[in-house]
Design a protein around this motif. Structure first.
Motif, short mmCIF file in Angstrom:
data_model
loop_
_atom_site.label_atom_id
_atom_site.label_comp_id
_atom_site.label_asym_id
_atom_site.label_seq_id
_atom_site.Cartn_x
_atom_site.Cartn_y
_atom_site.Cartn_z
N SER A 154 59.70 35.15 48.12
CA SER A 154 60.72 34.33 48.78
C SER A 154 60.16 32.96 49.14
CB SER A 154 61.22 35.04 50.03
OG SER A 154 62.04 34.18 50.79
N LYS A 155 61.01 31.94 49.03
CA LYS A 155 60.61 30.58 49.40
C LYS A 155 60.32 30.48 50.89
CE LYS A 155 63.25 28.39 45.68
NZ LYS A 155 64.38 27.47 45.35
N ASN A 156 60.83 31.43 51.65
CA ASN A 156 60.63 31.41 53.10
C ASN A 156 59.33 32.08 53.53
OD1 ASN A 156 63.15 30.16 53.55
ND2 ASN A 156 64.19 32.14 53.39
N GLN A 157 58.59 32.61 52.55
CA GLN A 157 57.32 33.27 52.83
C GLN A 157 56.18 32.43 52.29
OE1 GLN A 157 57.02 35.98 54.69
NE2 GLN A 157 59.23 36.21 54.92
N SER A 158 55.00 32.61 52.86
CA SER A 158 53.83 31.87 52.39
C SER A 158 52.64 32.81 52.31
CB SER A 158 53.52 30.70 53.32
OG SER A 158 52.37 30.00 52.90
N HIS A 159 52.49 33.43 51.13
CA HIS A 159 51.37 34.34 50.92
C HIS A 159 50.28 33.70 50.07
CE1 HIS A 159 53.45 37.71 52.77
NE2 HIS A 159 54.53 37.37 52.09
N GLY A 160 50.46 32.40 49.78
CA GLY A 160 49.46 31.68 49.00
C GLY A 160 49.22 32.33 47.66
N SER A 161 47.95 32.47 47.32
CA SER A 161 47.58 33.02 46.01
C SER A 161 47.45 34.54 46.05
CB SER A 161 46.24 32.42 45.56
OG SER A 161 45.22 32.71 46.50
N PHE A 162 47.84 35.18 47.15
CA PHE A 162 47.65 36.62 47.29
C PHE A 162 48.88 37.42 46.87
CE2 PHE A 162 44.62 34.90 50.37
CZ PHE A 162 43.45 35.54 49.97
N GLY A 163 49.97 36.74 46.49
CA GLY A 163 51.20 37.45 46.17
C GLY A 163 51.03 38.46 45.05
N GLY A 164 50.38 38.07 43.96
CA GLY A 164 50.18 38.99 42.83
C GLY A 164 49.36 40.20 43.22
N LEU A 165 48.35 40.00 44.06
CA LEU A 165 47.51 41.11 44.50
C LEU A 165 48.31 42.07 45.37
CD1 LEU A 165 44.68 42.37 44.61
CD2 LEU A 165 44.20 40.92 46.59
N ILE A 166 49.12 41.53 46.26
CA ILE A 166 49.96 42.37 47.13
C ILE A 166 50.91 43.23 46.30
CG2 ILE A 166 51.78 42.34 48.88
CD1 ILE A 166 50.47 39.69 49.90
N ILE A 167 51.55 42.61 45.31
CA ILE A 167 52.49 43.33 44.45
C ILE A 167 51.78 44.43 43.67
CG2 ILE A 167 54.04 43.11 42.47
CD1 ILE A 167 54.67 40.25 43.53
N GLY A 168 50.63 44.09 43.09
CA GLY A 168 49.89 45.07 42.29
C GLY A 168 49.42 46.26 43.12
#
Length: 236
Positions: free
Chosen positions: A152-166
């Motif tokens: 979401s554009k309202n969230q800021s997980h930086g470069s960790f988004g892919g790791l969180i999803i995986g």
């Protein structure tokens, strides 16, 4: 050309998911009693998503999954034309991944090709299709709502988004493998089922509808739920 690049990225991503995830399942098995193969397979699927999130995510968004794409579509993040293109690319990628696995294992003569190429099944829910659909709806709902939140554009997980999803996909596989083999992805299920049918084993194809209906419903419900939750944040 821009559309073709996105579709190619989805093809590559889904190919990688099936090749790594289903290939690992074929090698180590998914017996919950033994445990190690179960965990390795869960991590193989999750790490494949991590790899593709960073590998092709900047090109196509790294959906690699029709259930994710329908969630993005309902959320207003893509057009109907792109949605259709993504699904076609994802299914073709899954078929290609299954064909390559079939060829490799056949050449090595180390795998009984009458087996199911990592296909999903209903043995864990007593061959009850209704229970299988329910499991897939719940697991896909959890996975897609996580993806919508992280991206979401309202969230800021930086470069960790892919790791969180995986890592979330790893957890979903840990609970789901023993129930349905964990699909949460119609393309991932359809590809191996089609290749198995070509080879004469039609059993996976006979139940693949469960792993199409369940994930699509779960993805759609996740999108509707997330739209409702995000739209009411101002009231908190």
């Amino acid at each position: 050309m821009e559309g073709f690049k996105k579709y190619l990225a989805e093809f590559i991503g889904t190919f990688t998911l099936v090749f790594m995830g289903c290939g690992t399942a074929m090698l180590v098995g998914c017996d919950a009693e033994l445990g190690s193969g179960y965990i390795l397979t869960a991590f193989a699927f999750g790490l494949a998503i991590v790899a593709m999130a960073y590998g092709v995510g900047n090109i196509s968004g790294g959906h690699v999954n029709p259930a994710v794409s329908i969630g993005v579509l309902i959320s207003g993040g893509m057009t109907v034309n792109d949605f259709i293109g993504y699904i076609i690319a994802q299914i073709l990628g899954a078929i290609a991944g299954s064909l390559v696995l079939s060829g490799i294992f056949a050449m090595g003569d180390v795998y009984d090709m009458t087996e199911a190429l990592g296909s999903n099944g209903l043995a864990g829910v007593g061959d009850n299709a209704g229970a299988g659909v329910l499991v897939e709806i719940i697991l896909t709902f959890l996975f897609v709502i996580l993806i919508l939140g992280v991206t979401s554009k309202n969230q800021s997980h930086g470069s960790f988004g892919g790791l969180i999803i995986g890592l979330t996909l790893v957890g979903i596989h840990i609970i789901g493998i023993g129930l349905t083999g964990t699909s949460v992805n119609p393309a991932r299920s359809l590809g191996p089922a089609i290749v198995c049918a070509i080879q004469g084993n039609t059993e996976p194809l006979s139940v693949v509808w469960v792993f199409i209906v369940g994930p699509f419903v779960g993805g759609a419900l996740a999108a509707l739920c997330y739209r409702f939750l995000e739209g009411n944040k101002s009231e908190i």
